[in-house]
Design a protein around this motif. Structure first.
Motif, mmCIF file in Angstrom:
data_model
loop_
_atom_site.group_PDB
_atom_site.id
_atom_site.type_symbol
_atom_site.label_atom_id
_atom_site.label_comp_id
_atom_site.label_asym_id
_atom_site.label_seq_id
_atom_site.Cartn_x
_atom_site.Cartn_y
_atom_site.Cartn_z
ATOM 1 N N THR A 136 -73.162 49.247 -8.921
ATOM 2 C CA THR A 136 -73.121 47.855 -9.330
ATOM 3 C C THR A 136 -72.193 47.109 -8.389
ATOM 4 O O THR A 136 -71.075 47.566 -8.135
ATOM 5 C CB THR A 136 -72.589 47.710 -10.771
ATOM 6 O OG1 THR A 136 -73.401 48.481 -11.646
ATOM 7 C CG2 THR A 136 -72.593 46.268 -11.218
ATOM 8 N N ILE B 184 -69.932 43.759 -7.592
ATOM 9 C CA ILE B 184 -69.225 42.631 -8.197
ATOM 10 C C ILE B 184 -68.840 41.683 -7.060
ATOM 11 O O ILE B 184 -68.151 42.086 -6.122
ATOM 12 C CB ILE B 184 -67.945 43.096 -8.935
ATOM 13 C CG1 ILE B 184 -68.282 44.109 -10.034
ATOM 14 C CG2 ILE B 184 -67.157 41.916 -9.469
ATOM 15 C CD1 ILE B 184 -69.083 43.568 -11.179
ATOM 16 N N THR C 42 -70.445 46.090 -15.259
ATOM 17 C CA THR C 42 -70.523 47.251 -14.357
ATOM 18 C C THR C 42 -71.603 48.207 -14.863
ATOM 19 O O THR C 42 -71.738 49.304 -14.336
ATOM 20 C CB THR C 42 -69.185 48.004 -14.318
ATOM 21 O OG1 THR C 42 -68.938 48.551 -15.614
ATOM 22 C CG2 THR C 42 -68.034 47.107 -13.890
ATOM 23 N N SER D 249 -63.765 55.291 -12.983
ATOM 24 C CA SER D 249 -64.861 54.800 -12.157
ATOM 25 C C SER D 249 -64.500 54.915 -10.689
ATOM 26 O O SER D 249 -63.346 54.687 -10.302
ATOM 27 C CB SER D 249 -65.159 53.335 -12.488
ATOM 28 O OG SER D 249 -66.225 52.862 -11.692
ATOM 29 N N VAL E 189 -64.784 53.172 -7.147
ATOM 30 C CA VAL E 189 -64.974 51.794 -6.692
ATOM 31 C C VAL E 189 -64.797 51.746 -5.179
ATOM 32 O O VAL E 189 -64.172 52.621 -4.574
ATOM 33 C CB VAL E 189 -63.996 50.805 -7.367
ATOM 34 C CG1 VAL E 189 -64.247 50.714 -8.848
ATOM 35 C CG2 VAL E 189 -62.555 51.186 -7.099
ATOM 36 N N PHE F 188 -68.913 49.319 -7.937
ATOM 37 C CA PHE F 188 -68.622 50.413 -8.848
ATOM 38 C C PHE F 188 -69.634 51.510 -8.563
ATOM 39 O O PHE F 188 -70.775 51.242 -8.231
ATOM 40 C CB PHE F 188 -68.687 49.949 -10.304
ATOM 41 C CG PHE F 188 -67.550 49.041 -10.659
ATOM 42 C CD1 PHE F 188 -66.376 49.561 -11.172
ATOM 43 C CD2 PHE F 188 -67.640 47.677 -10.448
ATOM 44 C CE1 PHE F 188 -65.309 48.729 -11.473
ATOM 45 C CE2 PHE F 188 -66.584 46.837 -10.756
ATOM 46 C CZ PHE F 188 -65.414 47.373 -11.267
#
Length: 152
Positions: free
Chosen positions: A33, A35, A43, A64, A66, A136
C-alpha cells in the motif's frame, strides 16, 4: 484460579481474574500500500474483535515493513484507529536525501472500548509532506495485527 473457582467443572470467562487473556485474533497482510497524503490513509490492515465483557481491554499489536523513495526530509506517521477514532499515533520513518529506504514500524496500545459489539481496529498512515511515497509492506514485506482481549 483456585479449586473453589472450578468446582462446577466449568471455567468460564466470568471466573477468570482481571488480566487474563480471554481471546486472541490475528491476521497477516502482504499487500503493498502506498501512502502519499498528509491525511491518514488506509494501509489495508484492519481486524475486528467482539469483546466478551464491557469491562474488557483490548491490547492492539501491529508490526509492518515500510519504505519509501526519493523524498527530502519526509516523515511517515502510523496510527491505530478504532473505527474512525484515532487512538495512538507515532513517527515511524524519516527519509532524507536517499534514493530508497526500508525499515519497520511496531505499535502497541491498550484500549478500553466499553462494548460487547464487534469492534474494528485499523492501522493507518500519513506523510508530513505531499509529493512523496511511503509504502507499507515495502519490497515484498509483511504486516501483522494482533488483538488480545484482556479481562477487566
Amino acid at each position: 484460579t483456585g479449586v473453589n473457582q472450578i468446582t462446577d467443572d466449568a471455567i468460564t470467562d466470568a471466573k477468570l481474574p482481571a488480566g487474563s487473556v480471554l481471546q486472541v485474533v490475528s491476521t497477516k497482510n502482504t499487500s503493498a500500500t502506498t501512502i502519499n497524503s498528509t491525511s491518514f490513509q488506509t494501509t489495508n490492515m484492519e481486524l475486528a474483535i467482539t469483546p466478551l465483557a464491557t469491562s474488557s481491554k483490548i491490547l492492539i499489536m501491529i508490526t509492518s515493513s515500510v519504505g519509501g523513495d526519493d523524498v527530502d526530509q519526509a516523515y511517515l506517521y502510523g496510527a491505530i484507529f478504532r473505527g474512525s477514532t484515532e487512538l495512538f499515533e507515532m513517527l515511524g520513518q524519516r527519509e532524507h536525501n536517499a534514493s530508497a529506504f526500508g525499515g519497520g514500524m511496531s505499535m502497541t496500545y491498550l484500549d478500553s472500548p466499553s462494548t460487547t459489539s464487534a469492534t474494528t481496529y485499523k492501522f493507518m498512515g500519513r506523510a508530513t509532506a505531499t509529493g512523496m511515497d511511503f509504502r507499507f509492506n515495502y519490497n515484498g514485506g509483511q504486516s501483522t495485527i494482533t488483538l488480545m482481549e484482556i479481562a477487566g
